[in-house]
Design a protein around this motif. Structure first.
Motif, short mmCIF file in Angstrom:
data_model
loop_
_atom_site.label_atom_id
_atom_site.label_comp_id
_atom_site.label_asym_id
_atom_site.label_seq_id
_atom_site.Cartn_x
_atom_site.Cartn_y
_atom_site.Cartn_z
N HIS A 1 0.81 -1.22 0.00
CA HIS A 1 0.00 0.00 0.00
C HIS A 1 0.84 1.27 0.00
N CYS A 2 1.96 1.28 0.72
CA CYS A 2 2.74 2.52 0.82
C CYS A 2 3.66 2.73 -0.37
N GLY A 3 3.84 1.71 -1.19
CA GLY A 3 4.65 1.83 -2.39
C GLY A 3 6.13 1.54 -2.19
N PHE B 1 5.90 -9.69 3.53
CA PHE B 1 5.04 -8.52 3.71
C PHE B 1 5.91 -7.26 3.76
N CYS B 2 5.28 -6.11 3.58
CA CYS B 2 6.00 -4.84 3.66
C CYS B 2 6.16 -4.45 5.11
N LYS B 3 7.40 -4.21 5.53
CA LYS B 3 7.59 -3.89 6.93
C LYS B 3 7.28 -2.44 7.26
N ARG B 4 6.98 -1.65 6.24
CA ARG B 4 6.55 -0.28 6.52
C ARG B 4 5.04 -0.19 6.70
N CYS B 5 4.29 -0.78 5.80
CA CYS B 5 2.82 -0.62 5.87
C CYS B 5 2.09 -1.90 6.23
N GLY B 6 2.78 -3.03 6.22
CA GLY B 6 2.14 -4.27 6.66
C GLY B 6 1.39 -5.03 5.59
#
Ligand SMILES: [Zn+2]
Length: 172
Positions: free
Chosen positions: A8-10, A84-89
């Motif tokens: 989601h955060c790119g 998974f993205c560790k910034r936005c999950g």
């Protein structure tokens, strides 16, 4: 079919080739539900791991679920690597060394327009909480655990394979 996806955060973008891109399989297991399926289930696709390209790799983290056996109470690590993205999950894809040639992106992370499946397979219903209502259409199949039919076989049975077919598939 070429699939492009992102969190989601790119911070993470990825692409891969998939001959089996129909988002037909809904998994109600507790891991999918908690990590990727707020509405009760997650949808896993299947693609060719060799073609996976990732931008923003440093933002990707991996979760290996601890699972408790209902019979013995023993805890074991899932072989599946949930990326998974560790910034936005955002849940991105699953890779399992038992099926190293495959990668299973979550349909929810794919930006490419996916084909609409003519029927669905509902799996791991034994793990479903009561509040999750299974919505079916004619032709849908339901399984308490995993079906014998792989994602590749489902596409072959319905004549929906995209491009060159692959012989092997996983049960996810
Ligand atoms: Zn992100």
């Amino acid at each position: 079919m070429k699939l492009e996806g992102s969190c989601h955060c790119g911070a993470v973008r990825f692409r891969l080739e998939s001959a089996h891109p129909y988002p037909y399989m809904r998994c109600y297991c507790s891991i999918c539900r908690k990590t990727a399926g707020g509405g009760g289930y997650a949808i896993n696709l299947s693609g060719d791991y060799r073609t996976l390209r990732v931008a923003g790799k440093k933002n990707v983290a991996v979760y290996r679920a601890l699972m408790t056996s209902g019979e013995t109470g023993r805890r074991t690590r899932s072989s599946g690597r949930r990326h998974f993205c560790k910034r936005c999950g955002s849940a991105l894809w699953l890779w399992d060394p038992n099926w190293p040639e495959l990668v299973h992106p979550h349909a929810s992370a794919i930006d490419t327009e996916l084909p609409v499946p003519p029927q669905h397979t509902h799996i791991m219903l034994g793990s479903k909480p009561k509040w999750v209502e299974v919505q079916t259409i004619p032709g849908d199949t339901k399984f308490a655990e995993y079906p014998e039919e792989s994602i590749a076989q489902w596409h072959q049975r319905l004549g929906l394979e995209v491009g060159e077919g692959r012989k092997r598939g996983s049960k996810r």
